[in-house]
Design an enzyme around this catalytic site. Sequence first.
Site, PDB file in Angstrom:
ATOM      1  N   ASP A  28      -6.860   0.646  -0.490  1.00  0.00           N
ATOM      2  CA  ASP A  28      -6.293   1.608  -1.384  1.00  0.00           C
ATOM      3  C   ASP A  28      -6.930   2.284  -2.379  1.00  0.00           C
ATOM      4  O   ASP A  28      -7.170   3.248  -2.844  1.00  0.00           O
ATOM      5  CB  ASP A  28      -5.242   0.625  -2.754  1.00  0.00           C
ATOM      6  CG  ASP A  28      -4.141   0.855  -2.322  1.00  0.00           C
ATOM      7  OD1 ASP A  28      -3.625   1.522  -2.058  1.00  0.00           O
ATOM      8  OD2 ASP A  28      -3.071   0.057  -2.874  1.00  0.00           O
ATOM      9  N   LYS A  42       4.614   1.982   5.387  1.00  0.00           N
ATOM     10  CA  LYS A  42       3.247   1.633   5.965  1.00  0.00           C
ATOM     11  C   LYS A  42       3.385   0.806   7.081  1.00  0.00           C
ATOM     12  O   LYS A  42       2.256   0.912   7.885  1.00  0.00           O
ATOM     13  CB  LYS A  42       2.239   0.896   4.618  1.00  0.00           C
ATOM     14  CG  LYS A  42       2.203   1.677   2.999  1.00  0.00           C
ATOM     15  CD  LYS A  42       2.230   1.105   2.743  1.00  0.00           C
ATOM     16  CE  LYS A  42       1.603   1.603   1.114  1.00  0.00           C
ATOM     17  NZ  LYS A  42       1.247   1.178  -0.238  1.00  0.00           N
ATOM     18  N   GLN A  46       1.092  -3.746  -3.907  1.00  0.00           N
ATOM     19  CA  GLN A  46       2.310  -2.711  -3.928  1.00  0.00           C
ATOM     20  C   GLN A  46       2.244  -2.376  -5.708  1.00  0.00           C
ATOM     21  O   GLN A  46       2.861  -3.665  -6.501  1.00  0.00           O
ATOM     22  CB  GLN A  46       3.338  -3.038  -3.206  1.00  0.00           C
ATOM     23  CG  GLN A  46       4.550  -1.485  -3.503  1.00  0.00           C
ATOM     24  CD  GLN A  46       3.815  -0.580  -2.728  1.00  0.00           C
ATOM     25  OE1 GLN A  46       3.010   0.096  -2.424  1.00  0.00           O
ATOM     26  NE2 GLN A  46       3.703   0.464  -3.502  1.00  0.00           N
TER      27      GLN A  46
END
Length: 293
Positions: A119, A52, A96
């Site tokens: 997200d 990322k 995460q």
Amino acid sequence: MELIDGKKISAEVKQEIAAEVEEIIKNGGKKPHLAAIIVGHDGASETYVAAKVKACHQVGFDSSEFRFEDTITEAELLAEIEKVNQDDSIDGLIVQLPLPKHISESKVIETIRPEKDVDGFHPMNVGKMVATLPTYLPATPAGIVELLKRYKIETSGKNCVVLGRSNIVGTPMSVLMSRKASHGDCTVTLCHSRTKNIPEITREADIIIVALGMPEFLTGDMVKTGAVVIDVGIHRIKSDKTKSGWKLIGDVNFDEVAPKCSFITPVPGGVGPMTIVSLLQNTLIASKKEIYS
């Protein structure tokens, strides 16, 4: 049979994002800024966050990482999320997953401000997705829709079977495929570990999206000729045919299923690259304040 090349499509989308960012900066705007929180030292999470960060730099974003040991308490982690919530220089925040067992994933997701939830996991953004309102779509399902769109795969009126009901892939995928939208309008069946007669159901499907987390679950006898198969799974298994002694496989038995398909995603190089690209697209939208002003 045509391979759906996620690497190629993700590279195209990154070029488009980079061009837009360049234009924003040229006109006096700020760089989009994505922050990632990582707890502990899970190998897959480390790899994903590194990818990322690399992708952010490729498209001209700023990126930040906040790393904590897995001994951090839930209260301490929520306080760190709140700090990022209050930082106006950061447009998007991801935490995460998975998290250590003593930390509630749902509490963490609900603590992230909806406008920074790139997200697409916050209940407010999930609700907007279900209501077909503008929002941040979950990254992997959005990436799959982008692949279908760019390969001009017809979805309207088709039978789509989604295998897996996770909140990250399966459930939102079923919603997106059934919505009244371009590259939706499917009749969707959502299967899971309690579903009976899965082979009978998949044999009727025009499009099969496999996100069960079970290596090579979908076999050749479960697929009709001409089906489109999207493999979300990724598993590292031992192999005596590679230098590393390992190889990556998906939830689909590729050698059996591919010859019967009109389109299929490989593993690796199919869905994976699109997940990160979708995250970048959401961060760009967040920086432009298109959803939440």
